[in-house]
Design a protein around this motif. Structure first.
Motif, mmCIF file in Angstrom:
data_model
loop_
_atom_site.group_PDB
_atom_site.id
_atom_site.type_symbol
_atom_site.label_atom_id
_atom_site.label_comp_id
_atom_site.label_asym_id
_atom_site.label_seq_id
_atom_site.Cartn_x
_atom_site.Cartn_y
_atom_site.Cartn_z
ATOM 1 N N LEU A 10 0.816 -1.216 0.000
ATOM 2 C CA LEU A 10 0.000 0.000 0.000
ATOM 3 C C LEU A 10 0.848 1.262 0.000
ATOM 4 O O LEU A 10 0.345 2.345 -0.280
ATOM 5 N N ALA A 11 2.131 1.124 0.276
ATOM 6 C CA ALA A 11 3.043 2.264 0.264
ATOM 7 C C ALA A 11 3.906 2.309 -1.005
ATOM 8 O O ALA A 11 4.845 3.104 -1.093
ATOM 9 N N ASP A 12 3.583 1.476 -2.005
ATOM 10 C CA ASP A 12 4.366 1.447 -3.244
ATOM 11 C C ASP A 12 4.391 2.825 -3.889
ATOM 12 O O ASP A 12 3.432 3.593 -3.800
ATOM 13 N N ARG A 13 5.473 3.135 -4.575
ATOM 14 C CA ARG A 13 5.612 4.447 -5.223
ATOM 15 C C ARG A 13 4.682 4.606 -6.423
ATOM 16 O O ARG A 13 4.393 5.719 -6.838
ATOM 17 N N ASN A 14 4.192 3.505 -6.974
ATOM 18 C CA ASN A 14 3.327 3.551 -8.150
ATOM 19 C C ASN A 14 1.861 3.454 -7.736
ATOM 20 O O ASN A 14 1.469 2.527 -7.029
#
Length: 129
Positions: free
Chosen positions: A81-85
């Protein structure tokens, strides 16, 4: 590219595609696991794929984990949920919605993205809660 569907008997081809050198093929094969089932061995590949350089692969992996066992899927989906995309975050926020009925951890993870920078991520998380 068409929709990839595999019956349990043809899972070998789908398994091979999850390791294909082509990013789009890997991503589509992983996403298809959400429809065909994602038992332990493919779930382990999906967890590993969440750190792939290709966002398509990471998004497919998050989608696959929606069909995996909650105890192994929810903790890694929470991290995704914290991915950059934003597309990966969207896939990661949709995947735990299948787990919210069985685990408080999924609801807690979704609550963390109700203020995400992406409107879709916020909306999906809010709707799931």
């Amino acid at each position: 590219m068409g929709t990839l569907r595999a019956a349990p008997r043809t899972g070998g081809a789908l398994d091979r595609l999850t390791e294909d050198p082509d990013v789009l093929s890997r991503g589509a094969a992983l996403a298809a696991l959400a429809d065909t089932g994602c038992p332990a061995p493919p779930a382990a590949r999906a967890v590993t794929a969440l750190s792939d350089p290709g966002w398509q692969v990471r998004a497919g992996a998050a989608t696959a984990l929606s069909a995996a066992a909650s105890d192994s899927a929810v903790p890694v989906l929470a991290k995704a949920l914290a991915d950059r995309n934003a597309d990966v975050r969207k896939a990661a926020v949709l995947a735990p919605t299948r787990h919210t009925a069985t685990t408080e951890d999924a609801r807690t993870a979704l609550a963390t993205v109700t203020s995400d920078t992406d409107a879709d991520v916020r909306a999906y998380a809010t709707r799931a809660l």
